[in-house]
Design a protein around this motif. Structure first.
Motif, PDB file in Angstrom:
ATOM      1  N   ALA A 167      52.556  54.880  42.401  1.00 21.02           N
ATOM      2  CA  ALA A 167      52.779  54.317  43.737  1.00 21.02           C
ATOM      3  C   ALA A 167      51.466  53.897  44.385  1.00 21.02           C
ATOM      4  N   ILE A 168      50.446  54.720  44.273  1.00 20.99           N
ATOM      5  CA  ILE A 168      49.144  54.410  44.877  1.00 20.99           C
ATOM      6  C   ILE A 168      48.528  53.186  44.207  1.00 20.99           C
ATOM      7  N   VAL A 169      48.570  53.133  42.886  1.00 16.17           N
ATOM      8  CA  VAL A 169      48.002  51.989  42.154  1.00 16.17           C
ATOM      9  C   VAL A 169      48.765  50.714  42.480  1.00 16.17           C
ATOM     10  N   MET A 170      50.084  50.792  42.561  1.00 14.07           N
ATOM     11  CA  MET A 170      50.876  49.608  42.921  1.00 14.07           C
ATOM     12  C   MET A 170      50.504  49.110  44.312  1.00 14.07           C
ATOM     13  N   HIS A 171      50.305  50.033  45.237  1.00 14.33           N
ATOM     14  CA  HIS A 171      49.914  49.658  46.595  1.00 14.33           C
ATOM     15  C   HIS A 171      48.520  49.025  46.591  1.00 14.33           C
ATOM     16  N   PHE A 172      47.609  49.614  45.848  1.00 11.69           N
ATOM     17  CA  PHE A 172      46.228  49.135  45.784  1.00 11.69           C
ATOM     18  C   PHE A 172      46.145  47.739  45.171  1.00 11.69           C
ATOM     19  N   THR A 173      46.950  47.475  44.152  1.00  6.75           N
ATOM     20  CA  THR A 173      46.858  46.209  43.425  1.00  6.75           C
ATOM     21  C   THR A 173      47.897  45.177  43.868  1.00  6.75           C
ATOM     22  N   ALA A 174      48.598  45.435  44.955  1.00  7.20           N
ATOM     23  CA  ALA A 174      49.646  44.523  45.418  1.00  7.20           C
ATOM     24  C   ALA A 174      49.093  43.149  45.809  1.00  7.20           C
ATOM     25  N   ASP A 175      47.878  43.108  46.285  1.00  8.56           N
ATOM     26  CA  ASP A 175      47.261  41.850  46.712  1.00  8.56           C
ATOM     27  C   ASP A 175      46.550  41.208  45.522  1.00  8.56           C
ATOM     28  N   ASP A 176      46.960  39.986  45.159  1.00 12.91           N
ATOM     29  CA  ASP A 176      46.347  39.283  44.025  1.00 12.91           C
ATOM     30  C   ASP A 176      44.851  39.042  44.231  1.00 12.91           C
ATOM     31  N   MET A 177      44.425  39.012  45.477  1.00 11.72           N
ATOM     32  CA  MET A 177      43.000  38.794  45.761  1.00 11.72           C
ATOM     33  C   MET A 177      42.155  39.947  45.202  1.00 11.72           C
ATOM     34  N   LEU A 178      42.706  41.147  45.180  1.00 17.41           N
ATOM     35  CA  LEU A 178      41.970  42.287  44.643  1.00 17.41           C
ATOM     36  C   LEU A 178      41.707  42.094  43.160  1.00 17.41           C
ATOM     37  N   LEU A 179      42.714  41.664  42.429  1.00 16.94           N
ATOM     38  CA  LEU A 179      42.555  41.438  40.995  1.00 16.94           C
ATOM     39  C   LEU A 179      41.489  40.370  40.738  1.00 16.94           C
ATOM     40  N   GLU A 180      41.490  39.332  41.551  1.00 14.04           N
ATOM     41  CA  GLU A 180      40.461  38.292  41.433  1.00 14.04           C
ATOM     42  C   GLU A 180      39.080  38.879  41.697  1.00 14.04           C
ATOM     43  N   LEU A 181      38.953  39.702  42.721  1.00 14.07           N
ATOM     44  CA  LEU A 181      37.670  40.314  43.061  1.00 14.07           C
ATOM     45  C   LEU A 181      37.190  41.244  41.945  1.00 14.07           C
ATOM     46  N   LEU A 182      38.082  42.036  41.382  1.00 13.80           N
ATOM     47  CA  LEU A 182      37.702  42.918  40.280  1.00 13.80           C
ATOM     48  C   LEU A 182      37.209  42.110  39.077  1.00 13.80           C
ATOM     49  N   ASN A 183      37.833  40.978  38.817  1.00 17.84           N
ATOM     50  CA  ASN A 183      37.393  40.112  37.724  1.00 17.84           C
ATOM     51  C   ASN A 183      36.027  39.506  38.010  1.00 17.84           C
ATOM     52  N   VAL A 184      35.777  39.138  39.253  1.00 19.07           N
ATOM     53  CA  VAL A 184      34.459  38.614  39.642  1.00 19.07           C
ATOM     54  C   VAL A 184      33.405  39.703  39.443  1.00 19.07           C
ATOM     55  N   ARG A 185      33.715  40.906  39.879  1.00 17.24           N
ATOM     56  CA  ARG A 185      32.765  42.008  39.742  1.00 17.24           C
ATOM     57  C   ARG A 185      32.517  42.342  38.268  1.00 17.24           C
ATOM     58  N   TYR A 186      33.542  42.258  37.442  1.00 14.77           N
ATOM     59  CA  TYR A 186      33.401  42.468  36.002  1.00 14.77           C
ATOM     60  C   TYR A 186      32.372  41.471  35.442  1.00 14.77           C
ATOM     61  N   LYS A 187      32.517  40.213  35.805  1.00 13.88           N
ATOM     62  CA  LYS A 187      31.589  39.172  35.325  1.00 13.88           C
ATOM     63  C   LYS A 187      30.177  39.414  35.853  1.00 13.88           C
ATOM     64  N   GLU A 188      30.070  39.809  37.116  1.00 15.97           N
ATOM     65  CA  GLU A 188      28.748  40.111  37.691  1.00 15.97           C
ATOM     66  C   GLU A 188      28.077  41.260  36.938  1.00 15.97           C
ATOM     67  N   MET A 189      28.845  42.263  36.582  1.00 17.52           N
ATOM     68  CA  MET A 189      28.288  43.410  35.853  1.00 17.52           C
ATOM     69  C   MET A 189      27.822  42.997  34.461  1.00 17.52           C
ATOM     70  N   LYS A 190      28.572  42.152  33.784  1.00 16.31           N
ATOM     71  CA  LYS A 190      28.165  41.667  32.457  1.00 16.31           C
ATOM     72  C   LYS A 190      26.881  40.844  32.570  1.00 16.31           C
ATOM     73  N   GLU A 191      26.784  40.012  33.592  1.00 16.18           N
ATOM     74  CA  GLU A 191      25.568  39.212  33.803  1.00 16.18           C
ATOM     75  C   GLU A 191      24.376  40.114  34.132  1.00 16.18           C
ATOM     76  N   LYS A 192      24.614  41.126  34.935  1.00 18.30           N
ATOM     77  CA  LYS A 192      23.554  42.077  35.283  1.00 18.30           C
ATOM     78  C   LYS A 192      23.045  42.790  34.029  1.00 18.30           C
ATOM     79  N   ALA A 193      23.961  43.149  33.147  1.00 14.57           N
ATOM     80  CA  ALA A 193      23.572  43.808  31.895  1.00 14.57           C
ATOM     81  C   ALA A 193      22.695  42.886  31.054  1.00 14.57           C
ATOM     82  N   LYS A 194      23.065  41.612  30.973  1.00 15.09           N
ATOM     83  CA  LYS A 194      22.272  40.645  30.209  1.00 15.09           C
ATOM     84  C   LYS A 194      20.877  40.513  30.812  1.00 15.09           C
ATOM     85  N   GLU A 195      20.813  40.491  32.147  1.00 10.45           N
ATOM     86  CA  GLU A 195      19.529  40.393  32.864  1.00 10.45           C
ATOM     87  C   GLU A 195      18.665  41.614  32.573  1.00 10.45           C
ATOM     88  N   ILE A 196      19.246  42.800  32.652  1.00 15.52           N
ATOM     89  CA  ILE A 196      18.504  44.040  32.400  1.00 15.52           C
ATOM     90  C   ILE A 196      17.992  44.079  30.968  1.00 15.52           C
TER      91      ILE A 196
END
Length: 133
Positions: free
Chosen positions: A98-127
């Motif tokens: 129930a908590i996860v469904m509530h947290f992920t109900a907004d599609d914008m969150l999924l988009e943001l998590l994907n953006v952050r995933y890409k940022e983290m991969k880029e940061k790793a390459k930079e490091i």
């Protein structure tokens, strides 16, 4: 950043706020049925890994009570197709769902998590490129 390098080498996820500590929104906040959760998102930083997942640590806070925080942790697929529970804490599977469904109900969150995933991969390459030079 030495700790981040160690985590990359070990395949341990790294919290977004560790890699980007100056961000205004280091953590997510979730209000659910009168409860406040702080949600930390962690990612695999191995630039060669294509896991497309985020580890979400939900910590229920008790701001006015002298109680230890309750938490649970899941590994969530960034395509929205599901999750796996790593640690339930004191929560039931039904509560987590129930908590996860509530947290992920907004599609914008999924988009943001994907953006952050890409940022983290880029940061790793930079490091890693800084270490090699």
């Amino acid at each position: 950043m030495h700790a981040v390098l160690t985590n990359i080498a070990k395949g341990i996820t790294v919290c977004y706020s560790e890699a980007f500590p100056d961000q205004n929104e280091d953590y997510f906040h979730l209000f659910y049925i009168g409860k406040l959760f702080i949600v930390a998102d962690s990612y695999c930083m191995n630039p060669d890994c294509k896991c497309q997942e985020v580890v979400l640590n939900f910590v229920q806070t008790y701001p006015r009570e002298d109680r230890k925080a309750d938490s649970f942790m899941i590994r969530f697929k960034l395509n929205g197709s599901g999750y796996r529970i790593h640690d339930r804490g004191k929560f039931t599977r039904r509560e987590i769902k129930a908590i996860v469904m509530h947290f992920t109900a907004d599609d914008m969150l999924l988009e943001l998590l994907n953006v952050r995933y890409k940022e983290m991969k880029e940061k790793a390459k930079e490091i890693l490129s800084e270490v090699r030079t």
